[in-house]
Design a protein around this motif. Structure first.
Motif, short mmCIF file in Angstrom:
data_model
loop_
_atom_site.label_atom_id
_atom_site.label_comp_id
_atom_site.label_asym_id
_atom_site.label_seq_id
_atom_site.Cartn_x
_atom_site.Cartn_y
_atom_site.Cartn_z
N GLY A 225 0.84 -1.20 0.00
CA GLY A 225 0.00 0.00 0.00
C GLY A 225 0.86 1.24 0.00
N ASP A 226 0.21 2.38 0.11
CA ASP A 226 0.92 3.65 0.09
C ASP A 226 1.60 3.95 1.43
OD1 ASP A 226 0.06 4.15 -2.50
OD2 ASP A 226 -1.74 5.19 -1.83
N VAL A 227 2.71 4.67 1.34
CA VAL A 227 3.38 5.18 2.54
C VAL A 227 2.51 6.32 3.06
CG1 VAL A 227 5.46 6.32 3.40
CG2 VAL A 227 5.65 4.53 1.66
N GLU A 228 2.07 6.23 4.32
CA GLU A 228 1.14 7.20 4.88
C GLU A 228 1.79 8.03 5.98
OE1 GLU A 228 -1.57 4.36 6.48
OE2 GLU A 228 -2.65 4.12 4.59
N ASP A 229 1.66 9.34 5.89
CA ASP A 229 2.13 10.26 6.92
C ASP A 229 1.12 10.18 8.08
OD1 ASP A 229 3.06 12.32 8.50
OD2 ASP A 229 2.54 13.91 7.09
N GLN A 230 1.54 9.65 9.20
CA GLN A 230 0.64 9.47 10.33
C GLN A 230 0.28 10.81 10.97
OE1 GLN A 230 -0.66 6.13 11.70
NE2 GLN A 230 -0.44 6.44 9.51
N GLY A 231 -0.96 11.17 10.91
CA GLY A 231 -1.46 12.39 11.55
C GLY A 231 -1.08 13.66 10.82
N GLY A 232 -0.44 13.55 9.65
CA GLY A 232 -0.06 14.72 8.89
C GLY A 232 0.97 15.58 9.59
N GLN A 233 1.72 15.00 10.51
CA GLN A 233 2.68 15.76 11.32
C GLN A 233 4.10 15.75 10.75
OE1 GLN A 233 1.73 17.48 14.19
NE2 GLN A 233 -0.28 17.00 13.37
N HIS A 234 4.33 15.00 9.67
CA HIS A 234 5.66 14.86 9.07
C HIS A 234 6.68 14.35 10.09
CE1 HIS A 234 4.04 16.77 5.56
NE2 HIS A 234 3.82 17.90 6.20
N GLU A 235 6.25 13.37 10.90
CA GLU A 235 7.14 12.78 11.89
C GLU A 235 7.29 11.27 11.70
OE1 GLU A 235 5.71 13.82 15.75
OE2 GLU A 235 6.12 15.94 15.48
N VAL A 236 6.17 10.59 11.39
CA VAL A 236 6.17 9.13 11.30
C VAL A 236 5.40 8.70 10.05
CG1 VAL A 236 5.45 6.97 12.42
CG2 VAL A 236 6.25 8.89 13.81
N ASN A 237 5.98 7.75 9.29
CA ASN A 237 5.29 7.14 8.16
C ASN A 237 4.86 5.73 8.54
OD1 ASN A 237 5.39 9.17 6.21
ND2 ASN A 237 7.43 8.57 5.53
N ARG A 238 3.70 5.33 8.04
CA ARG A 238 3.18 3.97 8.23
C ARG A 238 3.17 3.29 6.87
NH1 ARG A 238 -1.43 1.10 7.58
NH2 ARG A 238 -1.91 -0.44 9.13
N ILE A 239 3.69 2.05 6.84
CA ILE A 239 3.80 1.31 5.59
C ILE A 239 3.17 -0.07 5.78
CG2 ILE A 239 5.39 0.43 3.85
CD1 ILE A 239 7.46 2.48 5.07
N PRO A 240 2.11 -0.40 5.01
CA PRO A 240 1.50 -1.73 5.11
C PRO A 240 2.36 -2.77 4.39
CG PRO A 240 0.31 -0.40 3.52
CD PRO A 240 1.38 0.46 4.11
N LEU A 241 2.56 -3.92 5.04
CA LEU A 241 3.44 -4.97 4.51
C LEU A 241 2.76 -6.32 4.46
CD1 LEU A 241 6.67 -4.21 6.60
CD2 LEU A 241 6.12 -3.36 4.30
N LYS A 242 3.26 -7.15 3.55
CA LYS A 242 2.83 -8.55 3.46
C LYS A 242 4.07 -9.41 3.50
CE LYS A 242 1.06 -11.97 0.33
NZ LYS A 242 1.10 -12.29 -1.08
N GLU A 243 4.07 -10.43 4.35
CA GLU A 243 5.21 -11.34 4.41
C GLU A 243 5.27 -12.16 3.14
OE1 GLU A 243 7.10 -14.87 7.19
OE2 GLU A 243 5.40 -13.72 7.94
N VAL A 244 6.48 -12.29 2.58
CA VAL A 244 6.67 -13.05 1.35
C VAL A 244 6.93 -14.49 1.75
CG1 VAL A 244 8.14 -13.34 -0.68
CG2 VAL A 244 7.60 -11.05 0.16
N ASP A 245 6.13 -15.40 1.20
CA ASP A 245 6.32 -16.82 1.46
C ASP A 245 7.44 -17.34 0.58
OD1 ASP A 245 4.12 -16.84 3.20
OD2 ASP A 245 2.74 -17.14 1.53
#
Length: 108
Positions: free
Chosen positions: A87-107
């Motif tokens: 998914g997209d890299v998301e700026d958490q809270g719009g504060q330009h401090e922390v990004n959240r990145i959704p991941l899937k484990e590769v089998d």
């Protein structure tokens, strides 16, 4: 006891295929590894369901400092496991401090 906001060591691997020499070209895969600190989190059931409804499997959520913005083609390594970005890299809270990145484990 002080607990770091980003306690996990994360490797972000960029793989690039380059052609060298003259025809017939030789293809060579070059890897660039960047080490960053992050936080690997287990997503909630509702987050997993949301991704499931989009026909994607969400395994983990990675939180990293805002300056860290991996590409969708990069590979994330943590604790001997390989993850792909789903998914997209998301700026958490719009504060330009922390990004959240959704991941899937590769089998493997």
């Amino acid at each position: 006891m002080f607990m770091s906001e980003f306690p996990h060591e994360i490797s972000i691997i960029t793989r690039k295929t380059i052609q060298s020499g003259s025809y017939p070209f030789k293809e060579e895969v070059v890897e660039t590894v960047i080490m960053v600190n992050g936080f690997m989190d287990t997503p909630s059931t509702s987050e997993r369901l949301t991704f499931h409804n989009m026909q994607k499997q969400l395994t983990r959520a990675l939180y990293v400092p805002y300056r860290v913005k991996p590409k969708h083609t990069d590979i994330i390594m943590h604790d001997g496991k390989e993850y792909e970005i789903i998914g997209d890299v998301e700026d958490q809270g719009g504060q330009h401090e922390v990004n959240r990145i959704p991941l899937k484990e590769v089998d493997e």
